[in-house]
Design a protein around this motif. Sequence first.
Motif, PDB file in Angstrom:
ATOM      1  N   ARG A   1     -80.275  23.470  73.739  1.00 47.34           N
ATOM      2  CA  ARG A   1     -79.806  22.062  73.004  1.00 47.34           C
ATOM      3  C   ARG A   1     -79.442  21.071  73.989  1.00 47.34           C
ATOM      4  NH1 ARG A   1     -77.944  22.281  67.356  1.00 47.34           N
ATOM      5  NH2 ARG A   1     -77.904  19.998  67.444  1.00 47.34           N
ATOM      6  N   ARG A   2     -79.902  19.911  73.887  1.00 51.03           N
ATOM      7  CA  ARG A   2     -79.055  18.564  74.742  1.00 51.03           C
ATOM      8  C   ARG A   2     -77.876  18.486  74.132  1.00 51.03           C
ATOM      9  NH1 ARG A   2     -82.593  13.424  75.220  1.00 51.03           N
ATOM     10  NH2 ARG A   2     -81.455  13.234  73.236  1.00 51.03           N
TER      11      ARG A   2
ATOM     12  N   VAL B   1     -74.464  26.572  68.631  1.00 50.96           N
ATOM     13  CA  VAL B   1     -75.561  25.862  69.788  1.00 50.96           C
ATOM     14  C   VAL B   1     -75.674  26.730  71.166  1.00 50.96           C
ATOM     15  CG1 VAL B   1     -75.020  23.730  69.084  1.00 50.96           C
ATOM     16  CG2 VAL B   1     -73.432  24.592  70.949  1.00 50.96           C
ATOM     17  N   THR B   2     -76.661  26.369  71.964  1.00 46.38           N
ATOM     18  CA  THR B   2     -76.765  27.079  73.186  1.00 46.38           C
ATOM     19  C   THR B   2     -77.053  25.833  74.198  1.00 46.38           C
ATOM     20  OG1 THR B   2     -77.633  29.160  72.635  1.00 46.38           O
ATOM     21  CG2 THR B   2     -78.137  28.372  74.816  1.00 46.38           C
ATOM     22  N   VAL B   3     -76.092  25.734  75.068  1.00 44.77           N
ATOM     23  CA  VAL B   3     -76.377  24.345  76.268  1.00 44.77           C
ATOM     24  C   VAL B   3     -76.442  25.181  77.588  1.00 44.77           C
ATOM     25  CG1 VAL B   3     -74.899  22.881  74.611  1.00 44.77           C
ATOM     26  CG2 VAL B   3     -73.626  24.318  76.127  1.00 44.77           C
ATOM     27  N   LEU B   4     -76.973  24.328  78.440  1.00 45.53           N
ATOM     28  CA  LEU B   4     -77.271  24.797  79.714  1.00 45.53           C
ATOM     29  C   LEU B   4     -76.888  23.599  80.583  1.00 45.53           C
ATOM     30  CD1 LEU B   4     -79.379  27.199  81.398  1.00 45.53           C
ATOM     31  CD2 LEU B   4     -79.776  24.582  82.115  1.00 45.53           C
ATOM     32  N   GLY B   5     -76.006  23.735  81.442  1.00 42.17           N
ATOM     33  CA  GLY B   5     -75.882  22.583  82.439  1.00 42.17           C
ATOM     34  C   GLY B   5     -75.314  23.103  83.685  1.00 42.17           C
ATOM     35  N   ARG B   6     -74.743  22.320  84.488  1.00 42.06           N
ATOM     36  CA  ARG B   6     -73.784  22.593  85.875  1.00 42.06           C
ATOM     37  C   ARG B   6     -72.382  22.273  85.542  1.00 42.06           C
ATOM     38  NH1 ARG B   6     -76.450  19.093  89.314  1.00 42.06           N
ATOM     39  NH2 ARG B   6     -78.049  20.832  89.378  1.00 42.06           N
ATOM     40  N   LEU B   7     -71.492  23.113  86.020  1.00 41.89           N
ATOM     41  CA  LEU B   7     -69.908  23.023  85.776  1.00 41.89           C
ATOM     42  C   LEU B   7     -69.701  21.802  86.795  1.00 41.89           C
ATOM     43  CD1 LEU B   7     -68.793  26.716  85.494  1.00 41.89           C
ATOM     44  CD2 LEU B   7     -69.347  25.083  83.596  1.00 41.89           C
ATOM     45  N   ARG B   8     -68.901  20.790  86.470  1.00 42.93           N
ATOM     46  CA  ARG B   8     -68.532  19.826  87.263  1.00 42.93           C
ATOM     47  C   ARG B   8     -67.107  20.223  87.582  1.00 42.93           C
ATOM     48  NH1 ARG B   8     -69.592  14.242  84.395  1.00 42.93           N
ATOM     49  NH2 ARG B   8     -71.734  13.648  85.275  1.00 42.93           N
TER      50      ARG B   8
END
Length: 125
Positions: free
Chosen positions: A38-39, A49-56
């Motif tokens: 999900r956005r 939820v499931t989210v995907l992204g880059r760790l900042r």
Amino acid sequence: MPAKDGGYFSRLVRKLTTDVEELDADDLSEESEKSGARRACDCRSGEEVTVLGRLRSVELCPSADVATLEAELFDGTDGVTLVWLGRRRIPGIEPGRTVKARGRMADRDGRKVLYNPYYELQTTS
């Protein structure tokens, strides 16, 4: 015949004139959507939820009660704070790493948070 997204020339002009951070955010958002996650901007408190992204960023937050490891995940649309209670370090959880995280979305001081999320470290392609 022009493509439905404006054609080659339009895409080229956009890449040459758009800020690098904005292009990176667009790429992250597209990658997240392709993975079935999900956005983050669409996630609401209380939802699974499931989210995907880059760790900042990743930081240890010591306290008198229990240490926590906190990481800010950005998917191109919004940030989500991942919090692991009682952890000082998790191998592979480091800035710049792409992570898929799953859990129940919470709200802490107006920010989106996943406590003790299940996570998968993503390989770079």
